[in-house]
Scaffold this motif. Structure first.
Motif, PDB file in Angstrom:
ATOM      1  N   MET A   1     -27.736  10.394 -28.163  1.00 24.04           N
ATOM      2  CA  MET A   1     -26.981   9.168 -28.406  1.00 24.04           C
ATOM      3  C   MET A   1     -27.670   7.990 -27.728  1.00 24.04           C
ATOM      4  O   MET A   1     -28.093   8.089 -26.583  1.00 24.04           O
ATOM      5  N   THR A   2     -27.800   6.871 -28.432  1.00 20.87           N
ATOM      6  CA  THR A   2     -28.429   5.693 -27.862  1.00 20.87           C
ATOM      7  C   THR A   2     -27.383   4.739 -27.314  1.00 20.87           C
ATOM      8  O   THR A   2     -26.220   4.777 -27.691  1.00 20.87           O
ATOM      9  N   ASP A   3     -27.837   3.889 -26.396  1.00 20.35           N
ATOM     10  CA  ASP A   3     -26.978   2.875 -25.787  1.00 20.35           C
ATOM     11  C   ASP A   3     -27.035   1.639 -26.675  1.00 20.35           C
ATOM     12  O   ASP A   3     -28.089   1.020 -26.823  1.00 20.35           O
ATOM     13  N   HIS A   4     -25.901   1.253 -27.281  1.00 26.66           N
ATOM     14  CA  HIS A   4     -25.927   0.150 -28.236  1.00 26.66           C
ATOM     15  C   HIS A   4     -26.360  -1.160 -27.596  1.00 26.66           C
ATOM     16  O   HIS A   4     -26.883  -2.049 -28.262  1.00 26.66           O
ATOM     17  N   ALA A   5     -26.171  -1.302 -26.276  1.00 20.96           N
ATOM     18  CA  ALA A   5     -26.548  -2.539 -25.602  1.00 20.96           C
ATOM     19  C   ALA A   5     -28.049  -2.617 -25.334  1.00 20.96           C
ATOM     20  O   ALA A   5     -28.564  -3.684 -25.024  1.00 20.96           O
ATOM     21  N   ILE A   6     -28.762  -1.503 -25.461  1.00 23.55           N
ATOM     22  CA  ILE A   6     -30.210  -1.482 -25.263  1.00 23.55           C
ATOM     23  C   ILE A   6     -30.947  -1.360 -26.597  1.00 23.55           C
ATOM     24  O   ILE A   6     -32.083  -1.793 -26.714  1.00 23.55           O
ATOM     25  N   ARG A   7     -30.266  -0.840 -27.590  1.00 20.93           N
ATOM     26  CA  ARG A   7     -30.891  -0.646 -28.896  1.00 20.93           C
ATOM     27  C   ARG A   7     -31.450  -1.962 -29.427  1.00 20.93           C
ATOM     28  O   ARG A   7     -30.770  -2.992 -29.446  1.00 20.93           O
ATOM     29  N   GLY A   8     -32.718  -1.932 -29.824  1.00 16.58           N
ATOM     30  CA  GLY A   8     -33.357  -3.103 -30.407  1.00 16.58           C
ATOM     31  C   GLY A   8     -33.897  -4.109 -29.405  1.00 16.58           C
ATOM     32  O   GLY A   8     -34.470  -5.131 -29.803  1.00 16.58           O
ATOM     33  N   LYS A   9     -33.767  -3.836 -28.114  1.00 18.28           N
ATOM     34  CA  LYS A   9     -34.205  -4.783 -27.087  1.00 18.28           C
ATOM     35  C   LYS A   9     -35.678  -4.581 -26.730  1.00 18.28           C
ATOM     36  O   LYS A   9     -36.232  -3.493 -26.865  1.00 18.28           O
ATOM     37  N   THR A  10     -36.265  -5.643 -26.224  1.00 14.22           N
ATOM     38  CA  THR A  10     -37.619  -5.590 -25.691  1.00 14.22           C
ATOM     39  C   THR A  10     -37.528  -5.589 -24.168  1.00 14.22           C
ATOM     40  O   THR A  10     -36.845  -6.438 -23.582  1.00 14.22           O
ATOM     41  N   VAL A  11     -38.210  -4.633 -23.536  1.00 20.25           N
ATOM     42  CA  VAL A  11     -38.061  -4.395 -22.106  1.00 20.25           C
ATOM     43  C   VAL A  11     -39.415  -4.490 -21.415  1.00 20.25           C
ATOM     44  O   VAL A  11     -40.404  -3.935 -21.898  1.00 20.25           O
ATOM     45  N   LEU A  12     -39.444  -5.192 -20.293  1.00 18.96           N
ATOM     46  CA  LEU A  12     -40.637  -5.230 -19.428  1.00 18.96           C
ATOM     47  C   LEU A  12     -40.307  -4.507 -18.134  1.00 18.96           C
ATOM     48  O   LEU A  12     -39.287  -4.798 -17.496  1.00 18.96           O
ATOM     49  N   ILE A  13     -41.177  -3.559 -17.748  1.00 19.13           N
ATOM     50  CA  ILE A  13     -40.991  -2.838 -16.489  1.00 19.13           C
ATOM     51  C   ILE A  13     -42.235  -3.025 -15.635  1.00 19.13           C
ATOM     52  O   ILE A  13     -43.311  -2.509 -15.958  1.00 19.13           O
ATOM     53  N   ALA A  14     -42.101  -3.762 -14.538  1.00 16.50           N
ATOM     54  CA  ALA A  14     -43.195  -3.891 -13.575  1.00 16.50           C
ATOM     55  C   ALA A  14     -43.214  -2.636 -12.717  1.00 16.50           C
ATOM     56  O   ALA A  14     -42.189  -2.215 -12.193  1.00 16.50           O
TER      57      ALA A  14
ATOM     58  N   ALA B   1     -40.215   4.032 -29.787  1.00 18.53           N
ATOM     59  CA  ALA B   1     -40.313   2.606 -29.460  1.00 18.53           C
ATOM     60  C   ALA B   1     -41.759   2.150 -29.480  1.00 18.53           C
ATOM     61  O   ALA B   1     -42.681   2.946 -29.276  1.00 18.53           O
ATOM     62  N   GLU B   2     -41.954   0.882 -29.681  1.00 15.21           N
ATOM     63  CA  GLU B   2     -43.271   0.279 -29.507  1.00 15.21           C
ATOM     64  C   GLU B   2     -43.560   0.239 -28.007  1.00 15.21           C
ATOM     65  O   GLU B   2     -42.647   0.104 -27.196  1.00 15.21           O
ATOM     66  N   ALA B   3     -44.832   0.356 -27.641  1.00 17.01           N
ATOM     67  CA  ALA B   3     -45.171   0.338 -26.221  1.00 17.01           C
ATOM     68  C   ALA B   3     -46.571  -0.204 -26.019  1.00 17.01           C
ATOM     69  O   ALA B   3     -47.447  -0.058 -26.878  1.00 17.01           O
TER      70      ALA B   3
ATOM     71  N   HIS C   1     -39.208   5.693 -20.234  1.00 20.24           N
ATOM     72  CA  HIS C   1     -38.919   6.767 -21.182  1.00 20.24           C
ATOM     73  C   HIS C   1     -37.451   6.747 -21.586  1.00 20.24           C
ATOM     74  O   HIS C   1     -37.104   6.890 -22.768  1.00 20.24           O
ATOM     75  N   ASP C   2     -36.570   6.559 -20.603  1.00 19.56           N
ATOM     76  CA  ASP C   2     -35.135   6.547 -20.887  1.00 19.56           C
ATOM     77  C   ASP C   2     -34.758   5.402 -21.827  1.00 19.56           C
ATOM     78  O   ASP C   2     -33.988   5.599 -22.776  1.00 19.56           O
ATOM     79  N   PHE C   3     -35.309   4.221 -21.581  1.00 22.91           N
ATOM     80  CA  PHE C   3     -34.946   3.077 -22.425  1.00 22.91           C
ATOM     81  C   PHE C   3     -35.451   3.266 -23.848  1.00 22.91           C
ATOM     82  O   PHE C   3     -34.795   2.825 -24.794  1.00 22.91           O
ATOM     83  N   ALA C   4     -36.590   3.915 -23.997  1.00 20.21           N
ATOM     84  CA  ALA C   4     -37.054   4.233 -25.353  1.00 20.21           C
ATOM     85  C   ALA C   4     -36.072   5.173 -26.043  1.00 20.21           C
ATOM     86  O   ALA C   4     -35.719   4.990 -27.213  1.00 20.21           O
ATOM     87  N   GLN C   5     -35.587   6.163 -25.302  1.00 21.46           N
ATOM     88  CA  GLN C   5     -34.604   7.095 -25.863  1.00 21.46           C
ATOM     89  C   GLN C   5     -33.282   6.405 -26.174  1.00 21.46           C
ATOM     90  O   GLN C   5     -32.539   6.849 -27.059  1.00 21.46           O
ATOM     91  N   GLN C   6     -32.978   5.330 -25.439  1.00 19.39           N
ATOM     92  CA  GLN C   6     -31.744   4.586 -25.670  1.00 19.39           C
ATOM     93  C   GLN C   6     -31.857   3.609 -26.836  1.00 19.39           C
ATOM     94  O   GLN C   6     -30.904   2.882 -27.138  1.00 19.39           O
ATOM     95  N   GLY C   7     -33.019   3.565 -27.474  1.00 19.93           N
ATOM     96  CA  GLY C   7     -33.167   2.746 -28.675  1.00 19.93           C
ATOM     97  C   GLY C   7     -33.846   1.408 -28.481  1.00 19.93           C
ATOM     98  O   GLY C   7     -33.780   0.551 -29.369  1.00 19.93           O
ATOM     99  N   ALA C   8     -34.491   1.188 -27.332  1.00 14.54           N
ATOM    100  CA  ALA C   8     -35.233  -0.060 -27.143  1.00 14.54           C
ATOM    101  C   ALA C   8     -36.267  -0.230 -28.252  1.00 14.54           C
ATOM    102  O   ALA C   8     -36.873   0.746 -28.709  1.00 14.54           O
ATOM    103  N   ARG C   9     -36.465  -1.462 -28.684  1.00 13.77           N
ATOM    104  CA  ARG C   9     -37.457  -1.728 -29.724  1.00 13.77           C
ATOM    105  C   ARG C   9     -38.869  -1.607 -29.182  1.00 13.77           C
ATOM    106  O   ARG C   9     -39.769  -1.053 -29.846  1.00 13.77           O
ATOM    107  N   ALA C  10     -39.087  -2.162 -27.974  1.00 16.76           N
ATOM    108  CA  ALA C  10     -40.422  -2.159 -27.384  1.00 16.76           C
ATOM    109  C   ALA C  10     -40.302  -2.106 -25.870  1.00 16.76           C
ATOM    110  O   ALA C  10     -39.371  -2.674 -25.286  1.00 16.76           O
ATOM    111  N   VAL C  11     -41.267  -1.427 -25.233  1.00  8.08           N
ATOM    112  CA  VAL C  11     -41.307  -1.339 -23.776  1.00  8.08           C
ATOM    113  C   VAL C  11     -42.707  -1.735 -23.301  1.00  8.08           C
ATOM    114  O   VAL C  11     -43.701  -1.108 -23.673  1.00  8.08           O
ATOM    115  N   ALA C  12     -42.754  -2.788 -22.491  1.00 13.64           N
ATOM    116  CA  ALA C  12     -44.008  -3.230 -21.879  1.00 13.64           C
ATOM    117  C   ALA C  12     -44.107  -2.599 -20.495  1.00 13.64           C
ATOM    118  O   ALA C  12     -43.214  -2.769 -19.665  1.00 13.64           O
TER     119      ALA C  12
END
Length: 257
Positions: free
Chosen positions: A1-14, A61-63, A26-37
């Motif tokens: 199950m994905t988190d609807h509040a993260i689905r489709g979002k672009t995320v940057l992780i320093a 997800a895109e990465a 990895h978790d945010f990709a599984q939650q449906g993030a669109r892209a992870v930097a």
């Protein structure tokens, strides 16, 4: 199950190549993030960054990975510009960058002090500055600090002392960015069972930390598991958006304020 509040979002992780940062990616990709930097510091972590990129892509997800020493304002500006150009404007920005030093104050050199200040405080300040400029309206920003901010202890003056300013950076940024609907938080984990923890501690200290939390008997190692931090990060940058300007200690009862 994905988190609807993260689905489709672009995320940057320093600091997103490995350990907690890698697990968040990895978790945010599984939650449906669109892209992870995924930012990483140096060639020493390039392979881990590439492996995390592959895992994120495998999760759908895109990465992309971005190498930078973030202890200068110019490097931080370039990171955000490169992320925007490569994967788009971030909706969520998470900073896990940090470095531990455990020493009596009398033994800390000026060079060590300057390095700890640069990695733990300066990097956090300019991350928040650039995130405030680049994160989308109604976006989320979260910084990882340390539960030692609630401790009365020797030997961590240069580490916890340089994480302490991030509490006020977080409060100030939340006030300044609130008009755009952006929430800004910080999470202070307890001692985590990662390679980041052990080199700074002697055997006696490790044994103490493994029994110090109220919930230590229910942890596999007695320490904070990075898997127990990820849901808190996820919550604060999604449904938990109403929490802002706060530093939350997540440590199984290791210490509190």
């Amino acid at each position: 199950m994905t988190d609807h509040a993260i689905r489709g979002k672009t995320v940057l992780i320093a600091g997103g190549a490995k350990n907690l940062g890698g697990l968040i990616a990895h978790d945010f990709a599984q939650q449906g993030a669109r892209a992870v930097a995924i930012h990483y510091n140096s060639d020493a972590t390039r392979k881990e960054a590439e492996a995390t990129v592959a895992a994120v892509k495998a999760a759908g997800a895109e990465a992309a990975a971005f190498q930078a020493d973030l202890t200068s304002a110019a490097a931080m500006e370039k990171l955000f510009a490169d992320v925007v150009a490569t994967v788009g404007q971030p909706d969520i920005a998470i900073n896990t960058v940090g470095k531990v030093l455990k020493k009596p104050m009398a033994e800390i050199t000026e060079a060590e002090f300057d390095e700890m200040s640069a990695v733990n405080a300066k990097t956090a300040f300019f991350f928040l500055k650039e995130a405030g400029k680049h994160v989308s309206d109604n976006g989320k920003i979260c910084t990882l600090v340390t539960s030692l901010l609630g401790a009365y202890t020797p030997f961590y003056a240069a580490y916890a002392g340089m994480k302490a300013p991030v509490e006020h950076f977080t409060r100030a940024a939340s006030k300044e960015l609130g008009a755009r609907g952006i929430s800004v938080t910080a999470i202070g984990p307890g001692p985590m069972d990662t390679p980041f923890f052990y080199p700074a501690e002697g055997a006696d200290a490790v044994a103490y930390h493994k029994t110090a939390a109220a919930l230590s008997p229910f942890s596999k190692t007695g320490l904070t598991d990075i898997a127990d931090i990820v849901p808190w990060v996820r919550f604060l940058v999604s449904e938990g958006w109403w929490m802002t300007g706060q530093t939350i200690l997540v440590n199984g009862g290791y210490t509190t304020k």
